[in-house]
Design a protein around this motif. Structure first.
Motif, PDB file in Angstrom:
ATOM      1  N   MET A 218     -20.812 -22.840 -32.975  1.00 53.51           N
ATOM      2  CA  MET A 218     -21.591 -21.606 -33.020  1.00 53.51           C
ATOM      3  C   MET A 218     -20.663 -20.401 -32.907  1.00 53.51           C
ATOM      4  SD  MET A 218     -24.970 -21.078 -30.997  1.00 53.51           S
ATOM      5  CE  MET A 218     -25.881 -19.572 -30.949  1.00 53.51           C
ATOM      6  N   ARG A 219     -19.653 -20.559 -32.057  1.00 53.72           N
ATOM      7  CA  ARG A 219     -18.684 -19.489 -31.901  1.00 53.72           C
ATOM      8  C   ARG A 219     -18.001 -19.190 -33.229  1.00 53.72           C
ATOM      9  NH1 ARG A 219     -14.914 -19.710 -27.157  1.00 53.72           N
ATOM     10  NH2 ARG A 219     -13.638 -17.885 -27.358  1.00 53.72           N
ATOM     11  N   ILE A 322     -19.777 -24.429 -20.088  1.00 44.43           N
ATOM     12  CA  ILE A 322     -20.804 -25.179 -19.357  1.00 44.43           C
ATOM     13  C   ILE A 322     -21.319 -26.309 -20.265  1.00 44.43           C
ATOM     14  CG2 ILE A 322     -23.089 -25.023 -18.257  1.00 44.43           C
ATOM     15  CD1 ILE A 322     -20.994 -23.431 -16.748  1.00 44.43           C
ATOM     16  N   PHE A 323     -21.260 -27.517 -19.745  1.00 43.58           N
ATOM     17  CA  PHE A 323     -21.686 -28.665 -20.560  1.00 43.58           C
ATOM     18  C   PHE A 323     -23.161 -29.006 -20.376  1.00 43.58           C
ATOM     19  CE2 PHE A 323     -17.126 -29.235 -19.710  1.00 43.58           C
ATOM     20  CZ  PHE A 323     -16.658 -29.202 -21.012  1.00 43.58           C
ATOM     21  N   GLY A 324     -23.752 -28.518 -19.321  1.00 43.07           N
ATOM     22  CA  GLY A 324     -25.164 -28.824 -19.081  1.00 43.07           C
ATOM     23  C   GLY A 324     -25.492 -28.474 -17.645  1.00 43.07           C
ATOM     24  N   ASN A 431     -26.852 -30.339 -28.116  1.00 43.65           N
ATOM     25  CA  ASN A 431     -25.631 -30.927 -27.564  1.00 43.65           C
ATOM     26  C   ASN A 431     -24.606 -29.823 -27.372  1.00 43.65           C
ATOM     27  OD1 ASN A 431     -23.273 -32.246 -27.063  1.00 43.65           O
ATOM     28  ND2 ASN A 431     -23.151 -33.273 -29.042  1.00 43.65           N
ATOM     29  N   PHE A 432     -24.208 -29.610 -26.113  1.00 42.88           N
ATOM     30  CA  PHE A 432     -23.262 -28.522 -25.842  1.00 42.88           C
ATOM     31  C   PHE A 432     -21.870 -29.039 -25.507  1.00 42.88           C
ATOM     32  CE2 PHE A 432     -27.485 -26.788 -24.732  1.00 42.88           C
ATOM     33  CZ  PHE A 432     -27.534 -25.801 -25.694  1.00 42.88           C
ATOM     34  N   ASN A 433     -21.608 -30.296 -25.928  1.00 44.45           N
ATOM     35  CA  ASN A 433     -20.318 -30.868 -25.565  1.00 44.45           C
ATOM     36  C   ASN A 433     -19.152 -30.404 -26.415  1.00 44.45           C
ATOM     37  OD1 ASN A 433     -20.372 -32.656 -23.210  1.00 44.45           O
ATOM     38  ND2 ASN A 433     -22.134 -33.467 -24.311  1.00 44.45           N
ATOM     39  N   ASP A 434     -19.444 -29.874 -27.600  1.00 43.83           N
ATOM     40  CA  ASP A 434     -18.303 -29.413 -28.400  1.00 43.83           C
ATOM     41  C   ASP A 434     -18.591 -28.092 -29.061  1.00 43.83           C
ATOM     42  OD1 ASP A 434     -19.196 -32.369 -30.012  1.00 43.83           O
ATOM     43  OD2 ASP A 434     -20.096 -30.433 -30.467  1.00 43.83           O
TER      44      ASP A 434
END
Ligand code: AMP
Ligand code: ZN
Length: 434
Positions: A218-219, A322-324, A431-434
């Motif tokens: 997204m960045r 932040i991963f979650g 999914n915010f892992n990558d």
């Protein structure tokens, strides 16, 4: 460029000395002025004098969001009301907001923390800072605002919404920095593209995006569409607001203003403190707060820390993205949503049962939010007029409670699977892992 080189590039030993002095003062102040925390310390058998080294912080009891709920609204305030000059609030589990109070010095510290990040992002007194975080009780708008004023930039308090007007101001006033949630940045970027505005038509150099989790993908999208450098900014109302940590863009993660906020990472199950590099729950202690200091506040945010020196020259500890979260709070379209709030709304509407499911997903970097709920026995989903009227009613009630809209799907009684055990209410496929 540094806003405060002495602090941002301090030797570790100097920083630790400052932190210990401040920690001891803060703990003594809290013990003295906040009866609920004094009680917690007494129960844990620890006195302010027991804090002799920074590691002694581990003797102190944790604070949690439950402390906020139990002491609503101002039971955790330490300063006298005459010294509180600002209130902010963020939604809590039971619908009771977590209320924060700030003294003048707290606001100055907040401005300082955000100013450091804006400077990292290349901004100075010549900059024009366009703030599209919401203004109000939410800390985003006024948090970015005070940072912009601290560096002496020209600040535009746009607040969020009315994307067309955002674009007009962004281009006409030649804004150099955009501050908003990453998802709103994307909306603005897409609107710019639609209007035929490319990076060359916009003066923007950088963005300060936070208040919700986002990914590297997204960045990259935001950076290329707007032709800017995107910086991550982290914070939470209980601790101050945005600016606890900000990414410099040279190294991984976000630099924590550790003269103001002391971070620890714990294993959320054993509560043991974890070493650098290990993922766990971030615990924050304010070191210089007067209005509402917090000591060992369990943020519920999952990340890791690193003390490696950064390519930018800063020596401050960095936290990863932040991963979650360890609790059930969802951040949807930048807004905090607790499943319990949705259940409360459903419970007030006779035509609905408490058999429901919340579906959260992401389509083209945009959050989707749907509630599926079973109708009471005997009601027909084929009755279109009835269903539309009900949808209107539920939709309105949910918006009142949450502040955001939600797609609603009614199901006939008995359709949702029952698993016999704990009901799985939330399906979050983001999914915010990558
Ligand atoms: P609030 O106090 O309502 O602004 O919410 C604070 C919460 O927002 C934090 O505890 C995080 O879960 C989330 N948050 C804030 N900034 C970020 C960020 N940069 N990345 C991921 N999550 C964030
Ligand atoms: Zn750096």
């Amino acid at each position: 460029m540094y806003w405060n080189k002495k602090i941002e590039c301090a030797d570790r030993s100097d920083m630790r000395r400052l932190q210990l002095t401040r920690l001891r003062e803060e703990v003594a102040y809290e013990y003295d002025r906040v009866p609920v925390y004094r009680k917690k310390m007494d129960e844990a058998g620890v006195k302010p004098e027991d804090i002799q080294t920074l590691e002694d912080i581990q003797k102190l009891p944790f604070m949690t969001k439950e402390d906020f709920a139990e002491n609503y609204p101002t039971g955790l305030f330490a300063a006298d009301q005459k010294d509180i000059v600002r209130i902010h609030a963020s939604s809590g589990t039971t619908g009771k907001p977590k209320v924060a109070g700030y003294t003048r010095r707290d606001l100055a510290d907040w401005g300082e923390a955000v100013a450091r990040g804006m400077t990292m992002a290349g901004q100075d007194e010549n900059s024009v800072i366009h703030v599209s975080y919401g203004y109000g009780l939410f800390t985003g708008g006024l948090g970015a605002h005070i940072g912009g004023e601290t560096i002496g930039a020209t600040v535009i308090p746009m607040s969020s919404g009315n994307t067309k007007k955002q674009l007009t101001f962004l281009t006409d006033l030649k804004s150099t920095m955009l501050c908003c949630t990453p998802s709103y940045a994307l909306t603005i970027a897409e609107a710019a593209q639609k209007a035929g505005l490319g990076p060359d038509d916009i003066a923007l150099q950088a963005g300060l995006f936070g208040a919700e989790p986002w990914t590297q993908a997204m960045r990259e999208d935001i950076e290329s569409m707007l032709g800017i450098e995107a910086h991550d900014i982290y914070g939470l109302t209980e601790v101050t607001g945005p600016g606890v940590a900000i990414s410099c863009g040279k190294g991984e993660g976000m630099h924590i203003s550790e003269d103001l906020f002391y971070p620890e990472i714990i294993d959320p199950k054993t509560l043991e403190v974890l070493p650098d590099g290990e993922r766990g729950e971030l615990v924050l202690t304010t070191l210089h707060k007067q209005g509402m200091p917090v000591i060992r506040y369990r943020t519920r945010d999952i990340c890791y820390l690193t003390h490696e020196k950064c390519a930018c020259g800063r020596t401050t500890v960095r936290m990863s993205r932040i991963f979650g979260r360890t609790d059930d709070m969802l951040i949807i379209k930048g807004v905090n949503v607790f499943p319990s709030q949705i259940e409360t709304v459903i419970g007030t509407i006779d035509e609905l049962t408490l058999n429901y499911k919340i579906l959260v997903g992401r389509v083209r970097d945009r959050d989707t939010f749907e509630l599926q709920v079973e109708l009471a026995e005997g009601l027909e989903i084929e009755d279109i007029a009835f269903v539309e009227a009900l949808r209107e009613k539920v939709s309105h009630a949910l918006r009142e409670m949450l502040g955001i809209g939600c797609k609603i799907r009614f199901l006939s009684a008995g359709t949702l699977p029952r698993n016999g055990g704990k009901a799985v209410r939330v399906e979050d496929t983001r999914n915010f892992n990558d």
